[in-house]
Design a protein around this motif. Sequence first.
Motif, PDB file in Angstrom:
ATOM      1  N   MET A 190       0.956  -1.122  -0.100  1.00  0.00           N
ATOM      2  CA  MET A 190       0.020  -0.076  -0.125  1.00  0.00           C
ATOM      3  C   MET A 190       0.708   1.351   0.007  1.00  0.00           C
ATOM      4  O   MET A 190       1.744   1.424   0.559  1.00  0.00           O
TER       5      MET A 190
ATOM      6  N   LEU B 136      -2.942   4.544  -1.104  1.00  0.00           N
ATOM      7  CA  LEU B 136      -3.320   4.196  -2.561  1.00  0.00           C
ATOM      8  C   LEU B 136      -2.839   2.976  -2.813  1.00  0.00           C
ATOM      9  O   LEU B 136      -1.761   2.463  -2.158  1.00  0.00           O
ATOM     10  N   SER B 137      -3.468   2.076  -3.859  1.00  0.00           N
ATOM     11  CA  SER B 137      -3.148   0.949  -4.113  1.00  0.00           C
ATOM     12  C   SER B 137      -1.666   0.625  -4.807  1.00  0.00           C
ATOM     13  O   SER B 137      -1.370  -0.711  -4.791  1.00  0.00           O
ATOM     14  N   SER B 138      -1.314   1.539  -5.691  1.00  0.00           N
ATOM     15  CA  SER B 138      -0.551   1.357  -6.694  1.00  0.00           C
ATOM     16  C   SER B 138       0.413   2.581  -6.911  1.00  0.00           C
ATOM     17  O   SER B 138      -0.262   3.408  -6.758  1.00  0.00           O
TER      18      SER B 138
ATOM     19  N   SER C 281      -1.839   4.316  -9.345  1.00  0.00           N
ATOM     20  CA  SER C 281      -3.020   5.351  -8.590  1.00  0.00           C
ATOM     21  C   SER C 281      -2.400   6.481  -8.133  1.00  0.00           C
ATOM     22  O   SER C 281      -2.966   7.558  -7.864  1.00  0.00           O
TER      23      SER C 281
ATOM     24  N   HIS D 138     -12.201   6.071  -7.359  1.00  0.00           N
ATOM     25  CA  HIS D 138     -12.796   4.529  -7.077  1.00  0.00           C
ATOM     26  C   HIS D 138     -13.181   3.609  -8.135  1.00  0.00           C
ATOM     27  O   HIS D 138     -12.960   2.623  -8.236  1.00  0.00           O
TER      28      HIS D 138
ATOM     29  N   GLU E 207     -10.108   2.172 -10.115  1.00  0.00           N
ATOM     30  CA  GLU E 207      -9.351   1.167  -9.530  1.00  0.00           C
ATOM     31  C   GLU E 207     -10.452  -0.008  -9.415  1.00  0.00           C
ATOM     32  O   GLU E 207      -9.820  -1.046  -9.681  1.00  0.00           O
ATOM     33  N   HIS E 208     -11.654   0.308  -9.331  1.00  0.00           N
ATOM     34  CA  HIS E 208     -12.531  -0.902  -9.399  1.00  0.00           C
ATOM     35  C   HIS E 208     -12.541  -1.514 -10.967  1.00  0.00           C
ATOM     36  O   HIS E 208     -12.379  -2.904 -11.076  1.00  0.00           O
TER      37      HIS E 208
ATOM     38  N   SER F  59      -9.199  -3.339 -11.100  1.00  0.00           N
ATOM     39  CA  SER F  59      -9.274  -4.730 -10.324  1.00  0.00           C
ATOM     40  C   SER F  59     -10.140  -5.712 -11.384  1.00  0.00           C
ATOM     41  O   SER F  59      -9.823  -6.876 -11.398  1.00  0.00           O
TER      42      SER F  59
END
Length: 427
Positions: free
Chosen positions: A1, A11-13, A16, A129, A132-133, A136
């Motif tokens: 993270m 943030l995830s990456s 991001s 969001h 990112e969704h 994913s």
Amino acid sequence: MLVCDVCGQALSSETSVRRHLRRTHLGRQPRCPLCGAAAAPDCEELCRHIEVAHPEPELPGARRPELAEGLLECPFCGEAAGRELEAHVRARHGHLLGAPENSEQLYECPMCSLTCTNIQILEEHVDLHLEEHSFSEGGNIRDLELAQRLQTEEDKRQRSEEEKREREEFKKLQRQYGLDNSGGYKQQFLKNMEREVDRGRLQPFEYHKRKADMMECLAFGIDDGKTKTSGIIEALCKYYQNENKDVRRVWLSTGVDHFHSSLGDRGWGCGYRNFQMLLSSLLQNSLYNDCLRDTTLIPSIPKIQSMIEDAWKEGFDPHGASHFNNRLHGSKAWIGACEIYSLLTNLRIKCQIIDFHKPTDPMGTHPRLFEWVLHYYSTDNEGGAKVVCTSKPPIYLQHQGQCHNMLVSILFLCMCCIFRAAFYIPS
């Protein structure tokens, strides 16, 4: 993270983080995420502002000496406020709590419950969001596609290995039954003679002489007679009359010559040799002169192969012919019952097939086969003589892929038979 260096958002990456910086902080004057105060035009100045105005709180459990025992610390700046803690938090950190200031309207993120007073910032936040969704979901789809591709490749590999095994098994069967296009009688004869010369068992001049004799016989389509043994029935008759004391009755077929294998057909020629033996008996019987007027000499094995192919061309046993791809000549293919039946029938010799396909005794023996053979030879030949030379041709017997000629029927004190056989009986 990963964490944004400007506002501290998790943030995830790295992608991001870059997207967040581009959308939230770049292209506008950076603002302090803790107090909202405007800083210098760059992020470095903002970081210095945060370090000075909002120092990190000490580790949990640590107490500053100036705080009285039991006083609560502000969770944001670590300063004690006592009874005024709530007012302190609302006044100093209300923007972090989403508390209303000056009756500003708060907007809540439908995905993570974050509140803010700027609808535009909230929209950008929700867009993050959604991106990112989507990322994913795209990753899941790619993983599924990868798994499917790997499974497809594994299935393809297994099918390839199975097809390879089947081809190897098929080639093994082809070699076993002489269908591998490795040549026939002539090629094997020459190869085995060359091997005999290499081993010193055959002189070169004898090799050339035997080769010339073999080529002459093949050209005329007749057997060279070098594997023939005559007088078999006469010898059996004499033996059972004078020597054997354990036999009560003996029935012998009509005269027949014995033919054994040679260098050219060793290992696969028993079906052809047994036909030569059967034919030698028929040629001695005047009843078959009309049928055999074009076959006065014993044919060679390649000639027999051609005779069977001629029978196939006349329409006999199309299923059996397809097994050999309608070709025998020049091969080492094994033959048996059906091929001999087709050949004899094409010569207009009446014959029949008797199939004993399973044992007729609980012990796994074939007493009915023995009884049938006994009946074949003893019919019309009853009498008191111990040994009877009948006028019946020998029986062509195929037993589990091996071919035999049955020349004699013997009545032992204990009658039994252990053959599983198919008979081809000239009549």
